[in-house]
Design a protein around this motif. Structure first.
Motif, PDB file in Angstrom:
ATOM      1  N   SER A 123       0.817  -1.218  -0.020  1.00  0.00           N
ATOM      2  CA  SER A 123      -0.193  -0.077   0.127  1.00  0.00           C
ATOM      3  C   SER A 123       0.780   1.331  -0.100  1.00  0.00           C
ATOM      4  O   SER A 123       0.842   2.344  -0.836  1.00  0.00           O
ATOM      5  CB  SER A 123      -0.998  -0.035   0.978  1.00  0.00           C
ATOM      6  N   SER A 126       2.712   1.551  -3.371  1.00  0.00           N
ATOM      7  CA  SER A 126       1.926   2.029  -4.329  1.00  0.00           C
ATOM      8  C   SER A 126       1.425   3.681  -4.381  1.00  0.00           C
ATOM      9  O   SER A 126       1.497   4.280  -5.543  1.00  0.00           O
ATOM     10  CB  SER A 126       0.560   1.251  -4.238  1.00  0.00           C
ATOM     11  N   ALA A 143      -4.358   5.569  -4.371  1.00  0.00           N
ATOM     12  CA  ALA A 143      -3.335   4.384  -4.749  1.00  0.00           C
ATOM     13  C   ALA A 143      -2.907   3.552  -3.599  1.00  0.00           C
ATOM     14  O   ALA A 143      -2.645   2.714  -3.678  1.00  0.00           O
ATOM     15  CB  ALA A 143      -2.053   5.442  -5.226  1.00  0.00           C
ATOM     16  N   SER A 146      -5.962   1.322  -3.426  1.00  0.00           N
ATOM     17  CA  SER A 146      -6.075   0.414  -4.386  1.00  0.00           C
ATOM     18  C   SER A 146      -4.708  -0.692  -4.523  1.00  0.00           C
ATOM     19  O   SER A 146      -4.965  -1.838  -4.902  1.00  0.00           O
ATOM     20  CB  SER A 146      -6.089   0.904  -5.930  1.00  0.00           C
ATOM     21  N   GLY A 147      -3.687  -0.105  -4.301  1.00  0.00           N
ATOM     22  CA  GLY A 147      -2.488  -1.114  -4.227  1.00  0.00           C
ATOM     23  C   GLY A 147      -2.646  -2.132  -3.132  1.00  0.00           C
ATOM     24  O   GLY A 147      -2.294  -3.362  -3.318  1.00  0.00           O
ATOM     25  N   TYR A 151      -2.834  -6.271  -4.005  1.00  0.00           N
ATOM     26  CA  TYR A 151      -2.071  -7.281  -3.622  1.00  0.00           C
ATOM     27  C   TYR A 151      -2.712  -8.192  -2.557  1.00  0.00           C
ATOM     28  O   TYR A 151      -2.225  -9.515  -2.570  1.00  0.00           O
ATOM     29  CB  TYR A 151      -0.928  -6.528  -2.652  1.00  0.00           C
ATOM     30  N   ILE A 175      -7.456  -4.033  -9.528  1.00  0.00           N
ATOM     31  CA  ILE A 175      -6.851  -2.618  -9.004  1.00  0.00           C
ATOM     32  C   ILE A 175      -7.405  -1.630  -9.990  1.00  0.00           C
ATOM     33  O   ILE A 175      -7.766  -0.504  -9.628  1.00  0.00           O
ATOM     34  CB  ILE A 175      -5.545  -2.549  -9.240  1.00  0.00           C
ATOM     35  N   SER A 179      -9.716   1.500  -8.626  1.00  0.00           N
ATOM     36  CA  SER A 179      -9.229   2.750  -8.952  1.00  0.00           C
ATOM     37  C   SER A 179     -10.285   3.510  -9.836  1.00  0.00           C
ATOM     38  O   SER A 179     -10.368   4.839  -9.513  1.00  0.00           O
ATOM     39  CB  SER A 179      -7.950   2.688  -9.825  1.00  0.00           C
ATOM     40  N   ILE A 194      -3.081   6.330 -10.690  1.00  0.00           N
ATOM     41  CA  ILE A 194      -3.337   5.455  -9.520  1.00  0.00           C
ATOM     42  C   ILE A 194      -3.138   4.045  -9.801  1.00  0.00           C
ATOM     43  O   ILE A 194      -2.598   3.555  -9.008  1.00  0.00           O
ATOM     44  CB  ILE A 194      -4.846   5.840  -8.986  1.00  0.00           C
ATOM     45  N   SER A 198      -0.448   1.663  -8.358  1.00  0.00           N
ATOM     46  CA  SER A 198      -1.024   0.405  -7.622  1.00  0.00           C
ATOM     47  C   SER A 198      -0.425  -1.069  -8.041  1.00  0.00           C
ATOM     48  O   SER A 198      -0.229  -1.747  -7.467  1.00  0.00           O
ATOM     49  CB  SER A 198      -2.430   0.294  -7.714  1.00  0.00           C
TER      50      SER A 198
END
Length: 248
Positions: A123, A126, A143, A146-147, A151, A175, A179, A194, A198
């Motif tokens: 996180s 990202s 970001a 989303s990241g 993951y 992702i 986003s 983003i 991510s």
């Protein structure tokens, strides 16, 4: 003191297996196995390492041994630990019995980092990548969300489906969806930035590096195979994001 060939072969194959499963380069694995064998009086031993298997032929006319590699991940701490054991063996500071015990202990160890910590790191990475790619601070939190979720999806689906390609495809798709949702509700400014930030934790940086290093070291089979694996990962990430853009 001369050691039984079977014990030397066991140490060489186990050390090579741990290193290869943990993300070590092919030439490093072969060099470590050769050095260990030479330290125990087998200077004419030969090893042939590929990403999916290790073939070791000990000096003295014994049959070649094959060790199949089924899973590969990234754990450079294990690579360093095996390197340390090989140096101790070569310097005569460690007996072969103690080396076998230490290698089995390293082999049984899991990841040093919990899933929660891995997701947290993904996180933060990202979000930082989003800023590095000239995103605004308004994209920082989206970001990060989303990241981290991407993951999390990658880890979850990789446990359900052992084929890494599909886990990466689904993770990048998720992702893209997250986003788009975050930007549509006004939490983010640039959906492109983003998404790019991510997906960075999924990018196969170590694979690409090892592929180039193996090619430069003359290990063409391993270099090409690692390169193809990296290409498939990149394709899965790109395809997952592209599907989102097609749908939305």
């Amino acid at each position: 003191m001369e050691q039984p060939i079977q014990k030397v072969v066991e140490v060489c194959l186990l050390a090579g297996k741990i290193m290869l499963e943990s993300g070590a380069e092919t030439y490093r694995v072969e060099d470590t196995m050769t050095r260990i064998a030479t330290a125990f009086g087998l200077p004419e031993s030969h090893s042939f390492v590929m990403p999916t298997g290790i073939i070791f032929q000990p000096d003295g006319g014994d049959s070649a041994k094959l060790n199949r590699i089924m899973e590969r991940t990234t754990n450079l701490r294990k690579v360093d630990a095996v390197n340390a054991i090989s140096r101790q063996l070569c310097n005569g500071e460690l007996s072969i019995i103690d080396a076998v015990k230490s290698l089995h202990k390293i082999d049984k160890e899991g990841s040093d980092y919990s899933i929660r910590l891995q997701i947290t790191a993904a996180s933060i990475a990202s979000a930082c990548f989003a800023i590095m790619f000239k995103g605004s601070w308004q994209d920082f939190i989206p970001a990060m969300i989303s990241g981290g979720l991407g993951y999390l999806f990658f880890i979850y689906f990789h446990r359900l489906v052992k084929v890494k390609f599909f886990a990466e495809l689904i993770a990048s798709f998720c992702i893209g969806i997250v986003s788009f949702i975050l930007t549509s509700v006004g939490l983010g400014q640039s959906v492109d930035i983003i998404i790019i930030g991510s997906v960075m934790p999924l990018v196969p940086g170590l694979l690409i590096t090892n592929a180039v290093r193996d090619l430069m070291a003359g290990h063409l089979v391993s270099g090409v195979s690692r390169g193809v694996e990296a290409f498939l990962t990149a394709f899965a990430i790109g395809a997952g994001v592209a599907i989102v853009f097609i749908i939305l």
